[in-house]
Scaffold this motif. Sequence first.
Motif, mmCIF file in Angstrom:
data_model
loop_
_atom_site.group_PDB
_atom_site.id
_atom_site.type_symbol
_atom_site.label_atom_id
_atom_site.label_comp_id
_atom_site.label_asym_id
_atom_site.label_seq_id
_atom_site.Cartn_x
_atom_site.Cartn_y
_atom_site.Cartn_z
ATOM 1 N N UNK A 44 0.823 -1.211 0.000
ATOM 2 C CA UNK A 44 0.000 0.000 0.000
ATOM 3 C C UNK A 44 0.858 1.262 0.000
ATOM 4 N N UNK A 45 1.942 1.249 0.769
ATOM 5 C CA UNK A 45 2.843 2.407 0.820
ATOM 6 C C UNK A 45 3.470 2.638 -0.556
ATOM 7 N N UNK A 46 3.970 1.569 -1.188
ATOM 8 C CA UNK A 46 4.578 1.710 -2.504
ATOM 9 C C UNK A 46 3.553 2.152 -3.549
ATOM 10 N N UNK A 47 2.330 1.678 -3.430
ATOM 11 C CA UNK A 47 1.277 2.090 -4.345
ATOM 12 C C UNK A 47 1.000 3.592 -4.187
ATOM 13 N N UNK A 48 0.963 4.060 -2.958
ATOM 14 C CA UNK A 48 0.759 5.496 -2.704
ATOM 15 C C UNK A 48 1.910 6.321 -3.275
ATOM 16 N N UNK A 49 3.129 5.812 -3.137
ATOM 17 C CA UNK A 49 4.293 6.516 -3.683
ATOM 18 C C UNK A 49 4.189 6.566 -5.212
ATOM 19 N N UNK A 50 3.827 5.436 -5.834
ATOM 20 C CA UNK A 50 3.663 5.411 -7.296
ATOM 21 C C UNK A 50 2.599 6.410 -7.741
ATOM 22 N N UNK A 51 1.497 6.457 -7.023
ATOM 23 C CA UNK A 51 0.410 7.383 -7.368
ATOM 24 C C UNK A 51 0.895 8.837 -7.237
ATOM 25 N N UNK A 57 4.791 13.787 -11.862
ATOM 26 C CA UNK A 57 5.293 13.780 -13.231
ATOM 27 C C UNK A 57 4.334 14.504 -14.177
ATOM 28 N N UNK A 58 3.056 14.210 -14.044
ATOM 29 C CA UNK A 58 2.061 14.861 -14.897
ATOM 30 C C UNK A 58 1.977 16.358 -14.614
ATOM 31 N N UNK A 59 2.106 16.731 -13.366
ATOM 32 C CA UNK A 59 2.069 18.152 -13.006
ATOM 33 C C UNK A 59 3.261 18.892 -13.603
ATOM 34 N N UNK A 94 6.929 6.494 -19.842
ATOM 35 C CA UNK A 94 6.595 6.395 -18.434
ATOM 36 C C UNK A 94 6.800 4.971 -17.936
ATOM 37 N N UNK A 95 7.438 4.837 -16.791
ATOM 38 C CA UNK A 95 7.624 3.525 -16.189
ATOM 39 C C UNK A 95 6.709 3.333 -14.986
ATOM 40 N N UNK A 96 6.089 4.406 -14.571
ATOM 41 C CA UNK A 96 5.197 4.343 -13.425
ATOM 42 C C UNK A 96 3.946 3.534 -13.786
ATOM 43 N N UNK A 97 3.527 2.608 -12.909
ATOM 44 C CA UNK A 97 2.355 1.788 -13.237
ATOM 45 C C UNK A 97 1.087 2.600 -13.489
#
Length: 137
Positions: A44-51, A57-59, A94-97
């Motif tokens: 969950x922590x890694x998912x939050x970091x990815x999000x 990145x988009x910003x 992009x490599x981010x999921x």
Amino acid sequence: MKMSKRSSIILGVIAIIVIYVGLFVGIKVVIKHNSQKIYNQITEVFDNVDRDMAIKQLSELRGMILELESLKHEDISQNILLNELEEITAQKHFTNPYLKDFVFIIPSTSNVGELCEELISQIDNQIHTIEFDAKGE
């Protein structure tokens, strides 16, 4: 009937073995449960970091496009601005999921202002998707 001393010892040993086996199984179950719980928390922590990183990145992309859009009022050739815009939108894969399926849909116009507005709209939609749809809200 009186149990012999030998039978008592055997029953005692069997009882001790059963207790140790029960403790061992119980401890393994608790360890496995705790390991799964820790794994879920880390995931969950890694998912939050990815999000958060995807939104960052988009910003940043959004900021670059806004900066380019502001230059359209300067005495700069449209071709230069279009080339810059193409470079911005064609940059890094992009490599981010959360961004693996994100691609810009480039409208067929050479108007820098229209292009920038459309790309910013696409970025805003993707950010909204990441913030709300990914959380199931």
